[in-house]
Design a protein around this motif. Structure first.
Motif, PDB file in Angstrom:
ATOM      1  N   MET A 114       0.822  -1.206   0.000  1.00  0.00           N
ATOM      2  CA  MET A 114       0.000   0.000   0.000  1.00  0.00           C
ATOM      3  C   MET A 114       0.856   1.255   0.000  1.00  0.00           C
ATOM      4  SD  MET A 114      -3.108  -1.002   2.592  1.00  0.00           S
ATOM      5  CE  MET A 114      -3.810   0.637   2.423  1.00  0.00           C
ATOM      6  N   LEU A 115       1.929   1.249   0.772  1.00  0.00           N
ATOM      7  CA  LEU A 115       2.835   2.405   0.811  1.00  0.00           C
ATOM      8  C   LEU A 115       3.504   2.624  -0.544  1.00  0.00           C
ATOM      9  CD1 LEU A 115       4.440   1.975   4.344  1.00  0.00           C
ATOM     10  CD2 LEU A 115       3.265   4.019   3.518  1.00  0.00           C
ATOM     11  N   THR A 116       3.844   1.550  -1.215  1.00  0.00           N
ATOM     12  CA  THR A 116       4.447   1.652  -2.550  1.00  0.00           C
ATOM     13  C   THR A 116       3.451   2.255  -3.536  1.00  0.00           C
ATOM     14  OG1 THR A 116       5.810  -0.304  -2.089  1.00  0.00           O
ATOM     15  CG2 THR A 116       5.606   0.373  -4.387  1.00  0.00           C
ATOM     16  N   ILE A 117       2.191   1.803  -3.469  1.00  0.00           N
ATOM     17  CA  ILE A 117       1.143   2.338  -4.350  1.00  0.00           C
ATOM     18  C   ILE A 117       0.931   3.828  -4.079  1.00  0.00           C
ATOM     19  CG2 ILE A 117      -1.324   2.251  -4.884  1.00  0.00           C
ATOM     20  CD1 ILE A 117      -1.180  -0.786  -4.322  1.00  0.00           C
ATOM     21  N   LEU A 118       0.873   4.203  -2.799  1.00  0.00           N
ATOM     22  CA  LEU A 118       0.701   5.615  -2.444  1.00  0.00           C
ATOM     23  C   LEU A 118       1.874   6.454  -2.942  1.00  0.00           C
ATOM     24  CD1 LEU A 118      -0.714   5.276   1.194  1.00  0.00           C
ATOM     25  CD2 LEU A 118      -1.922   6.201  -0.799  1.00  0.00           C
ATOM     26  N   SER A 119       3.083   5.892  -2.870  1.00  0.00           N
ATOM     27  CA  SER A 119       4.271   6.606  -3.366  1.00  0.00           C
ATOM     28  C   SER A 119       4.149   6.875  -4.860  1.00  0.00           C
ATOM     29  CB  SER A 119       5.533   5.774  -3.095  1.00  0.00           C
ATOM     30  OG  SER A 119       5.746   5.593  -1.721  1.00  0.00           O
ATOM     31  N   VAL A 120       3.670   5.879  -5.602  1.00  0.00           N
ATOM     32  CA  VAL A 120       3.483   6.041  -7.047  1.00  0.00           C
ATOM     33  C   VAL A 120       2.387   7.071  -7.329  1.00  0.00           C
ATOM     34  CG1 VAL A 120       2.790   4.874  -9.188  1.00  0.00           C
ATOM     35  CG2 VAL A 120       4.320   3.716  -7.571  1.00  0.00           C
ATOM     36  N   LEU A 121       1.315   7.038  -6.533  1.00  0.00           N
ATOM     37  CA  LEU A 121       0.204   7.976  -6.724  1.00  0.00           C
ATOM     38  C   LEU A 121       0.630   9.427  -6.510  1.00  0.00           C
ATOM     39  CD1 LEU A 121      -2.821   6.132  -5.048  1.00  0.00           C
ATOM     40  CD2 LEU A 121      -2.441   6.552  -7.490  1.00  0.00           C
ATOM     41  N   THR A 122       1.630   9.657  -5.665  1.00  0.00           N
ATOM     42  CA  THR A 122       2.103  11.039  -5.458  1.00  0.00           C
ATOM     43  C   THR A 122       2.680  11.635  -6.739  1.00  0.00           C
ATOM     44  OG1 THR A 122       4.304  10.310  -4.716  1.00  0.00           O
ATOM     45  CG2 THR A 122       2.632  10.681  -3.004  1.00  0.00           C
ATOM     46  N   LEU A 123       3.048  10.766  -7.678  1.00  0.00           N
ATOM     47  CA  LEU A 123       3.582  11.260  -8.947  1.00  0.00           C
ATOM     48  C   LEU A 123       2.528  12.037  -9.733  1.00  0.00           C
ATOM     49  CD1 LEU A 123       5.665   8.167 -10.168  1.00  0.00           C
ATOM     50  CD2 LEU A 123       6.550  10.364  -9.357  1.00  0.00           C
ATOM     51  N   VAL A 124       1.253  11.708  -9.537  1.00  0.00           N
ATOM     52  CA  VAL A 124       0.195  12.380 -10.294  1.00  0.00           C
ATOM     53  C   VAL A 124       0.135  13.873  -9.953  1.00  0.00           C
ATOM     54  CG1 VAL A 124      -2.272  12.466 -10.788  1.00  0.00           C
ATOM     55  CG2 VAL A 124      -1.136  10.247 -10.510  1.00  0.00           C
ATOM     56  N   PRO A 125      -0.078  14.249  -8.660  1.00  0.00           N
ATOM     57  CA  PRO A 125      -0.064  15.691  -8.353  1.00  0.00           C
ATOM     58  C   PRO A 125       1.303  16.328  -8.582  1.00  0.00           C
ATOM     59  CG  PRO A 125      -0.160  14.399  -6.323  1.00  0.00           C
ATOM     60  CD  PRO A 125      -0.394  13.446  -7.456  1.00  0.00           C
ATOM     61  N   THR A 126       2.361  15.560  -8.372  1.00  0.00           N
ATOM     62  CA  THR A 126       3.713  16.105  -8.578  1.00  0.00           C
ATOM     63  C   THR A 126       3.926  16.514 -10.029  1.00  0.00           C
ATOM     64  OG1 THR A 126       4.626  14.757  -6.783  1.00  0.00           O
ATOM     65  CG2 THR A 126       6.188  15.615  -8.396  1.00  0.00           C
ATOM     66  N   MET A 127       3.588  15.622 -10.957  1.00  0.00           N
ATOM     67  CA  MET A 127       3.754  15.920 -12.384  1.00  0.00           C
ATOM     68  C   MET A 127       2.843  17.063 -12.824  1.00  0.00           C
ATOM     69  SD  MET A 127       6.153  14.025 -13.648  1.00  0.00           S
ATOM     70  CE  MET A 127       7.007  14.293 -12.090  1.00  0.00           C
ATOM     71  N   PHE A 154       4.464  20.443 -14.442  1.00  0.00           N
ATOM     72  CA  PHE A 154       4.302  20.701 -15.874  1.00  0.00           C
ATOM     73  C   PHE A 154       3.031  21.471 -16.265  1.00  0.00           C
ATOM     74  CE2 PHE A 154       6.972  16.826 -15.684  1.00  0.00           C
ATOM     75  CZ  PHE A 154       8.098  17.331 -16.310  1.00  0.00           C
ATOM     76  N   LYS A 155       2.035  21.526 -15.379  1.00  0.00           N
ATOM     77  CA  LYS A 155       0.781  22.200 -15.754  1.00  0.00           C
ATOM     78  C   LYS A 155       0.621  23.572 -15.102  1.00  0.00           C
ATOM     79  CE  LYS A 155      -4.254  21.536 -15.852  1.00  0.00           C
ATOM     80  NZ  LYS A 155      -4.379  21.945 -17.257  1.00  0.00           N
ATOM     81  N   PHE A 156       1.159  23.738 -13.901  1.00  0.00           N
ATOM     82  CA  PHE A 156       0.930  24.972 -13.150  1.00  0.00           C
ATOM     83  C   PHE A 156       2.222  25.777 -12.997  1.00  0.00           C
ATOM     84  CE2 PHE A 156      -2.272  21.936 -11.650  1.00  0.00           C
ATOM     85  CZ  PHE A 156      -3.433  22.656 -11.940  1.00  0.00           C
ATOM     86  N   GLU A 157       2.045  27.074 -12.801  1.00  0.00           N
ATOM     87  CA  GLU A 157       3.180  27.967 -12.592  1.00  0.00           C
ATOM     88  C   GLU A 157       3.548  27.948 -11.113  1.00  0.00           C
ATOM     89  OE1 GLU A 157       6.281  29.972 -13.027  1.00  0.00           O
ATOM     90  OE2 GLU A 157       5.077  29.657 -14.848  1.00  0.00           O
ATOM     91  N   ILE A 158       4.657  27.286 -10.779  1.00  0.00           N
ATOM     92  CA  ILE A 158       5.072  27.185  -9.378  1.00  0.00           C
ATOM     93  C   ILE A 158       6.498  27.699  -9.164  1.00  0.00           C
ATOM     94  CG2 ILE A 158       3.516  25.287  -8.795  1.00  0.00           C
ATOM     95  CD1 ILE A 158       5.940  23.397  -9.143  1.00  0.00           C
ATOM     96  N   GLY A 159       6.990  28.477 -10.133  1.00  0.00           N
ATOM     97  CA  GLY A 159       8.322  29.055  -9.992  1.00  0.00           C
ATOM     98  C   GLY A 159       9.400  28.004  -9.776  1.00  0.00           C
ATOM     99  N   TYR A 160      10.306  28.296  -8.835  1.00  0.00           N
ATOM    100  CA  TYR A 160      11.405  27.365  -8.551  1.00  0.00           C
ATOM    101  C   TYR A 160      11.003  26.234  -7.600  1.00  0.00           C
ATOM    102  CZ  TYR A 160      14.622  30.574 -10.841  1.00  0.00           C
ATOM    103  OH  TYR A 160      15.267  31.352 -11.775  1.00  0.00           O
ATOM    104  N   MET A 161       9.716  26.199  -7.221  1.00  0.00           N
ATOM    105  CA  MET A 161       9.275  25.117  -6.335  1.00  0.00           C
ATOM    106  C   MET A 161       9.333  23.772  -7.045  1.00  0.00           C
ATOM    107  SD  MET A 161       5.850  24.815  -3.947  1.00  0.00           S
ATOM    108  CE  MET A 161       5.844  23.649  -2.577  1.00  0.00           C
ATOM    109  N   TYR A 162       9.482  23.786  -8.375  1.00  0.00           N
ATOM    110  CA  TYR A 162       9.615  22.518  -9.099  1.00  0.00           C
ATOM    111  C   TYR A 162      10.833  21.736  -8.603  1.00  0.00           C
ATOM    112  CZ  TYR A 162      13.500  24.254 -11.976  1.00  0.00           C
ATOM    113  OH  TYR A 162      14.720  24.721 -12.397  1.00  0.00           O
ATOM    114  N   LEU A 163      11.837  22.470  -8.087  1.00  0.00           N
ATOM    115  CA  LEU A 163      13.032  21.804  -7.555  1.00  0.00           C
ATOM    116  C   LEU A 163      12.668  20.921  -6.357  1.00  0.00           C
ATOM    117  CD1 LEU A 163      15.514  24.833  -7.675  1.00  0.00           C
ATOM    118  CD2 LEU A 163      15.503  22.837  -9.197  1.00  0.00           C
ATOM    119  N   PHE A 164      11.775  21.432  -5.522  1.00  0.00           N
ATOM    120  CA  PHE A 164      11.315  20.629  -4.383  1.00  0.00           C
ATOM    121  C   PHE A 164      10.612  19.371  -4.849  1.00  0.00           C
ATOM    122  CE2 PHE A 164       7.404  19.540  -2.081  1.00  0.00           C
ATOM    123  CZ  PHE A 164       7.963  18.915  -0.978  1.00  0.00           C
TER     124      PHE A 164
END
Length: 301
Positions: free
Chosen positions: A219-232, A236-246
């Motif tokens: 379950m933790l592995t699946i949740l880790s993969v799911l975090t990629l959705v909001p991260t991506m 790539f979709k929103f203007e977040i300045g240099y926060m992309y580094l985080f």
């Protein structure tokens, strides 16, 4: 030199700060202000946001309710924590159960009092929130899935108080909230692995207790993969300045997390995993300023 009485009072103060997780409260306060300045009200001058009395009252109401939540959680989990965290529990026991309950009610009263300055709706919001925290601590946390999901929701709810105040319904806010929710859900599940021994003894029906550590790891592995959705989406979709580094850094951190997860067998390993997630969350709070590093200079007045 301190007298014996002064030392005792000082130790009790440290104990109370430990119980209410003072460092967590400070991070939450900072997160609410940074979120307000950079995400929820980006068009307002920084000075106007920081010195907004209504926002201050909402932040204080949140801090008081959360601190009270930590106390009631400690109250109900005292026996379990004695097994899982004997050293911390011995420090916490310097404050009597009666004092804990008294402080709990005082903090809840303060939360509603602060909220009353803003509006009746704020009072209703925090009254429901206070009840939800109590119900979670008393009943829900002992059950798999429901307890984990409720804990993650309750951790995110204080930000929605500020979100509702500014009435900013931009999609980017929900994407940020989803990322935070997934991280907190992971942290709650790791805590279940970390506290497995005490949960077994106290008959807490957590995911590792009912379904085993292997299922919890999947379950933790699946949740880790799911975090990629909001991260991506945020990169790539929103203007977040240099926060992309985080967010790129968080991907690397979660890759390390999953690697350590599948090698974990002891409580120490789960504690390391817990600290990795906590580190990502805390760094994420400070990284909000990277959305616009010139903002403080340009919008201060």
């Amino acid at each position: 030199m301190f007298s014996r009485r002064q030392k005792h009072i000082l130790l009790k103060s440290f104990s109370l700060v430990s119980i209410v997780r003072g460092y967590n409260i400070l991070i939450i306060i900072l997160a609410q202000y940074l979120t307000s300045v950079y995400i929820l009200a980006p068009e307002l001058p920084v000075r106007k946001v920081i010195f907004d009395v209504n926002l201050l009252m909402l932040v204080l109401a949140s801090a008081s309710a959360i601190a009270a939540g930590y106390i009631i959680n400690s109250f109900y989990d005292s026996e379990k924590d004695l097994i899982n965290r004997p050293r911390k529990t011995m420090l916490d026991k310097l404050v009597s159960q009666r004092t804990k309950l008294s402080t709990y009610f005082v903090l809840n009263f303060l939360s509603v009092f602060f909220a009353s300055y803003v509006s009746f709706r704020a009072v209703a919001f925090f009254s429901i929130y206070i009840f939800a925290i109590w119900f979670y601590s008393h009943k829900l946390k002992k059950y798999p899935f429901v307890g984990n999901i409720t804990a993650a929701i309750l951790a995110v709810v204080p930000f929605f108080a500020v979100f509702i105040y500014y009435r900013n319904f931009d999609l980017v806010i929900f994407v940020h909230a989803t990322f935070l929710f997934l991280l907190i859900a992971m942290r709650e599940l790791v805590k279940d692995l970390e506290n497995l021994k005490g949960d077994l003894v106290q008959n807490y029906k957590t995911i590792p207790v009912i379904y085993g550590t292997q299922t919890a790891k999947i379950m933790l592995t699946i949740l880790s993969v799911l975090t990629l959705v909001p991260t991506m989406l945020l990169i790539f979709k929103f203007e977040i300045g240099y926060m992309y580094l985080f967010f790129f850094g968080s991907i690397l951190a979660l890759m390390v997390f999953v690697g350590i997860l599948w090698m974990s067998k002891r409580k120490l390993h789960y504690l390391i995993l817990h600290n990795i997630l906590k580190f990502v969350i805390v760094i994420g709070v400070f990284s909000i300023v990277l959305i616009d590093i010139n903002l403080l200079l340009n919008r201060l007045f």
